[in-house]
Write a protein that holds these residues in place. Structure first.
Motif, PDB file in Angstrom:
ATOM      1  N   ARG A  42       0.736  -1.108   0.182  1.00  0.00           N
ATOM      2  CA  ARG A  42       0.010  -0.088   0.715  1.00  0.00           C
ATOM      3  C   ARG A  42       0.862   1.441   0.439  1.00  0.00           C
ATOM      4  NH1 ARG A  42      -2.913   2.894   4.209  1.00  0.00           N
ATOM      5  NH2 ARG A  42      -1.735   1.681   5.872  1.00  0.00           N
ATOM      6  N   VAL A  43       0.679   2.212  -1.237  1.00  0.00           N
ATOM      7  CA  VAL A  43       1.940   3.164  -1.059  1.00  0.00           C
ATOM      8  C   VAL A  43       1.390   4.422  -0.414  1.00  0.00           C
ATOM      9  CG1 VAL A  43       2.658   5.273  -2.981  1.00  0.00           C
ATOM     10  CG2 VAL A  43       2.133   2.641  -3.690  1.00  0.00           C
ATOM     11  N   HIS A  44       2.774   4.766   0.799  1.00  0.00           N
ATOM     12  CA  HIS A  44       2.174   6.082   1.499  1.00  0.00           C
ATOM     13  C   HIS A  44       3.007   7.372   0.429  1.00  0.00           C
ATOM     14  CE1 HIS A  44       1.443   4.273   5.402  1.00  0.00           C
ATOM     15  NE2 HIS A  44       1.050   3.327   4.874  1.00  0.00           N
ATOM     16  N   TRP A  72      -1.017   3.876 -18.840  1.00  0.00           N
ATOM     17  CA  TRP A  72       0.772   3.450 -18.440  1.00  0.00           C
ATOM     18  C   TRP A  72       0.181   4.453 -17.218  1.00  0.00           C
ATOM     19  CZ3 TRP A  72       5.538   5.639 -16.996  1.00  0.00           C
ATOM     20  CH2 TRP A  72       6.443   5.423 -16.781  1.00  0.00           C
ATOM     21  N   THR A  73       1.024   3.406 -16.521  1.00  0.00           N
ATOM     22  CA  THR A  73       0.845   4.268 -14.917  1.00  0.00           C
ATOM     23  C   THR A  73       2.308   5.042 -14.398  1.00  0.00           C
ATOM     24  OG1 THR A  73      -0.945   3.892 -14.235  1.00  0.00           O
ATOM     25  CG2 THR A  73      -0.039   4.682 -12.144  1.00  0.00           C
ATOM     26  N   PRO A  74       2.489   6.538 -14.507  1.00  0.00           N
ATOM     27  CA  PRO A  74       4.332   6.252 -13.804  1.00  0.00           C
ATOM     28  C   PRO A  74       4.544   6.524 -13.217  1.00  0.00           C
ATOM     29  CG  PRO A  74       2.427   8.744 -14.043  1.00  0.00           C
ATOM     30  CD  PRO A  74       1.377   7.754 -14.370  1.00  0.00           C
ATOM     31  N   GLY A  75       5.710   6.568 -12.489  1.00  0.00           N
ATOM     32  CA  GLY A  75       5.618   6.633 -11.070  1.00  0.00           C
ATOM     33  C   GLY A  75       7.229   5.152 -10.942  1.00  0.00           C
ATOM     34  N   TYR A  76       8.314   6.054 -10.663  1.00  0.00           N
ATOM     35  CA  TYR A  76       9.411   4.660 -10.630  1.00  0.00           C
ATOM     36  C   TYR A  76       9.588   4.383  -8.789  1.00  0.00           C
ATOM     37  CZ  TYR A  76       9.749   4.566 -15.196  1.00  0.00           C
ATOM     38  OH  TYR A  76       9.692   5.000 -16.694  1.00  0.00           O
ATOM     39  N   ASP A  77       9.014   5.696  -8.345  1.00  0.00           N
ATOM     40  CA  ASP A  77       9.405   5.685  -6.931  1.00  0.00           C
ATOM     41  C   ASP A  77       8.876   5.280  -5.764  1.00  0.00           C
ATOM     42  OD1 ASP A  77      12.851   6.202  -6.611  1.00  0.00           O
ATOM     43  OD2 ASP A  77      11.744   8.342  -6.136  1.00  0.00           O
ATOM     44  N   ALA A  78       8.334   4.330  -4.966  1.00  0.00           N
ATOM     45  CA  ALA A  78       8.184   4.569  -4.302  1.00  0.00           C
ATOM     46  C   ALA A  78       7.477   3.570  -2.205  1.00  0.00           C
ATOM     47  CB  ALA A  78       6.431   2.926  -4.177  1.00  0.00           C
ATOM     48  N   ALA A  79       7.255   4.168  -1.733  1.00  0.00           N
ATOM     49  CA  ALA A  79       6.894   3.658  -0.386  1.00  0.00           C
ATOM     50  C   ALA A  79       5.911   2.989   0.390  1.00  0.00           C
ATOM     51  CB  ALA A  79       8.039   4.482   0.573  1.00  0.00           C
ATOM     52  N   GLY A  80       5.401   2.187   1.269  1.00  0.00           N
ATOM     53  CA  GLY A  80       5.003   1.785   1.600  1.00  0.00           C
ATOM     54  C   GLY A  80       4.697   0.880   2.711  1.00  0.00           C
ATOM     55  N   GLU A  81       3.181   0.136   2.906  1.00  0.00           N
ATOM     56  CA  GLU A  81       3.883  -1.034   4.252  1.00  0.00           C
ATOM     57  C   GLU A  81       3.294  -2.522   2.801  1.00  0.00           C
ATOM     58  OE1 GLU A  81       1.128  -2.530   7.584  1.00  0.00           O
ATOM     59  OE2 GLU A  81       1.193  -0.392   7.456  1.00  0.00           O
ATOM     60  N   GLY A 109       4.305   2.417 -12.618  1.00  0.00           N
ATOM     61  CA  GLY A 109       2.688   2.018 -11.255  1.00  0.00           C
ATOM     62  C   GLY A 109       3.285   2.609  -9.945  1.00  0.00           C
ATOM     63  N   ALA A 110       3.873   3.765  -9.525  1.00  0.00           N
ATOM     64  CA  ALA A 110       3.902   4.490  -8.730  1.00  0.00           C
ATOM     65  C   ALA A 110       2.821   5.216  -7.865  1.00  0.00           C
ATOM     66  CB  ALA A 110       5.219   4.870  -8.390  1.00  0.00           C
ATOM     67  N   TYR A 111       2.644   5.890  -9.304  1.00  0.00           N
ATOM     68  CA  TYR A 111       1.076   7.071  -8.673  1.00  0.00           C
ATOM     69  C   TYR A 111       0.438   5.932  -8.020  1.00  0.00           C
ATOM     70  CZ  TYR A 111       4.450  10.469 -10.731  1.00  0.00           C
ATOM     71  OH  TYR A 111       5.289  11.692 -11.126  1.00  0.00           O
ATOM     72  N   ALA A 112      -0.009   5.536  -7.646  1.00  0.00           N
ATOM     73  CA  ALA A 112      -1.260   4.799  -6.858  1.00  0.00           C
ATOM     74  C   ALA A 112      -1.230   4.734  -5.345  1.00  0.00           C
ATOM     75  CB  ALA A 112      -1.206   3.885  -8.148  1.00  0.00           C
ATOM     76  N   GLN A 113      -2.661   3.963  -4.969  1.00  0.00           N
ATOM     77  CA  GLN A 113      -2.849   3.540  -3.566  1.00  0.00           C
ATOM     78  C   GLN A 113      -1.889   2.216  -3.458  1.00  0.00           C
ATOM     79  OE1 GLN A 113      -7.054   4.065  -3.668  1.00  0.00           O
ATOM     80  NE2 GLN A 113      -6.905   5.807  -2.612  1.00  0.00           N
ATOM     81  N   TYR A 114      -1.423   1.624  -4.477  1.00  0.00           N
ATOM     82  CA  TYR A 114      -1.030   0.363  -4.337  1.00  0.00           C
ATOM     83  C   TYR A 114      -0.004  -0.238  -5.566  1.00  0.00           C
ATOM     84  CZ  TYR A 114      -4.564  -1.082  -0.508  1.00  0.00           C
ATOM     85  OH  TYR A 114      -5.211  -1.330   0.277  1.00  0.00           O
ATOM     86  N   LEU A 321       4.374  12.612  -4.190  1.00  0.00           N
ATOM     87  CA  LEU A 321       2.591  12.103  -4.182  1.00  0.00           C
ATOM     88  C   LEU A 321       2.244  11.667  -2.778  1.00  0.00           C
ATOM     89  CD1 LEU A 321       1.943  11.077  -7.419  1.00  0.00           C
ATOM     90  CD2 LEU A 321       1.722  13.826  -6.761  1.00  0.00           C
ATOM     91  N   ASP A 322       1.365  11.878  -1.535  1.00  0.00           N
ATOM     92  CA  ASP A 322       0.606  11.477  -0.907  1.00  0.00           C
ATOM     93  C   ASP A 322       0.007  10.888  -0.698  1.00  0.00           C
ATOM     94  OD1 ASP A 322      -0.562  10.427   1.720  1.00  0.00           O
ATOM     95  OD2 ASP A 322      -0.204  12.803   2.961  1.00  0.00           O
ATOM     96  N   CYS A 323      -0.112   9.348  -1.187  1.00  0.00           N
ATOM     97  CA  CYS A 323      -0.866   8.584  -2.151  1.00  0.00           C
ATOM     98  C   CYS A 323      -2.238   7.908  -0.959  1.00  0.00           C
ATOM     99  CB  CYS A 323       0.059   7.537  -2.929  1.00  0.00           C
ATOM    100  SG  CYS A 323       0.863   8.400  -3.934  1.00  0.00           S
ATOM    101  N   ARG A 324      -1.587   8.517   0.069  1.00  0.00           N
ATOM    102  CA  ARG A 324      -2.515   7.778   1.237  1.00  0.00           C
ATOM    103  C   ARG A 324      -4.136   7.524   1.253  1.00  0.00           C
ATOM    104  NH1 ARG A 324       0.183   9.898   6.386  1.00  0.00           N
ATOM    105  NH2 ARG A 324       0.049  11.338   4.965  1.00  0.00           N
TER     106      ARG A 324
END
Length: 324
Positions: A42-44, A72-81, A109-114, A321-324
């Motif tokens: 789950r992306v924060h 396509w869903t952009p984003g290469y950087d993500a952090a989450g649980e 795929g990082a610009y997403a909730q998961y 981006l705050d994806c929470r």
């Protein structure tokens, strides 16, 4: 695969064609499913990087990778649980706090909730670092790390110039170089002088009114984060045995050719995921030796605003981006 108990739907940003910021749409879609060597988390936080808006416009090598697989869903950087893990994953379990450079260059795929990422792309996030901020770390920090220590082989006591030292990659690079024991010079606008001084940079040069080729000479390393004429000009600051690493891909070949004509060494580079490097970076953050600066966090639905600010240049540190 461990059980997914969350919703099976999520919101994400995607675009169906290359173009300006208005091609970015927020849509609802199914959660991605992790493969055998992947985890679903789950992306924060999702970092926003220059490659994101350049690819959205159809520019650069990543755009060539995805042009036939839009939307396509952009984003290469993500952090989450971590929510679920593939059957081959033994290093991570649900509940782990992770960050990584995922899906590079074709999956994104990082610009997403998961999002899903390979287990070997992910590192554990130090408790001291919140997950939204952590989302801004991987791509920029790995770029700085690999440029300095793999490409340039920076050592203690060497002199280095970082072009655009207050930016996303730059603010990590100056801190890594200082931690390694180098003498660090950075170019920046006057408004970022104090920011860089607080990070410990030895000399800050205002690129508006100072010719670096007249100010600097005999340098061991130049990290060029600007490219073009600025990159070429900084070749003149190198010692005969020095090396320049240029990150912007569009002008890298020209700068490398110019260096060869001058009898100097220069290299272009492309960052790659590396969980071992990320672990080392996380340790420096945990110990307080490296700080992550976020200029602004945007809600997922405001991704276009984040692109607008980044495209304008002069962002201090990172956008997320705050994806929470």
């Amino acid at each position: 695969m461990s059980q997914i108990t969350e919703s099976t739907r999520m919101r994400c940003v995607r675009y169906e064609q290359f173009g300006e910021r208005d091609v970015l749409q927020v849509v609802e879609t199914d959660l991605p499913q992790p493969g055998p060597d992947q985890v679903l988390f789950r992306v924060h936080g999702a970092g926003v990087n220059p490659i994101d808006w350049k690819t959205r416009k159809g520019l650069g090598f990543a755009a060539r990778q995805i042009e036939n697989q839009l939307p396509w869903t952009p984003g290469y950087d993500a952090a989450g649980e971590v929510v679920a893990v593939g059957e081959e994953v033994t290093s991570l379990v649900p509940g782990d706090r992770v960050m990584g450079m995922i899906g590079f260059p074709a999956a994104g795929g990082a610009y997403a909730q998961y999002a899903v990422g390979r287990a070997d792309e992910l590192a554990l996030v130090p408790e001291e670092l919140d997950l939204v901020t952590a989302g801004a770390v991987p791509l920029a920090a790995l770029t700085a790390w690999q440029a300095l220590f793999e490409m340039a082989r920076l050592e203690a006591g060497q002199k280095i110039l970082v072009q655009a030292g207050a930016g996303g990659v730059g603010h990590f690079a100056v801190q890594f170089a200082l931690e390694r024991g180098a003498h660090v010079i950075a170019t920046a606008s006057p408004g970022n002088r104090d920011f860089l001084a607080e990070l410990g940079v030895h000399e800050v040069i205002d690129y508006h009114d100072t010719d670096i080729a007249e100010e600097c000479y005999g340098l061991d390393v130049v990290l060029d984060l600007v490219g073009g004429e600025a990159g070429k000009r900084s070749l003149h600051t190198l010692a005969e045995t020095g090396v320049l690493v240029t990150v912007p891909t569009v002008t890298a070949d020209d700068i490398v050719s110019e260096a060869e004509a001058m009898g100097l060494r220069a290299h272009g580079m492309t960052v790659r995921p590396d969980s071992f490097h990320l672990d080392e970076i996380a340790e420096l953050i945990e110990d307080g030796d490296v700080k992550v600066h976020i200029e602004k966090a945007f809600a997922l639905v405001n991704a276009a605003d984040a692109h607008e600010l980044l495209e304008g240049g002069h962002v201090r540190g990172k956008l997320v981006l705050d994806c929470r």
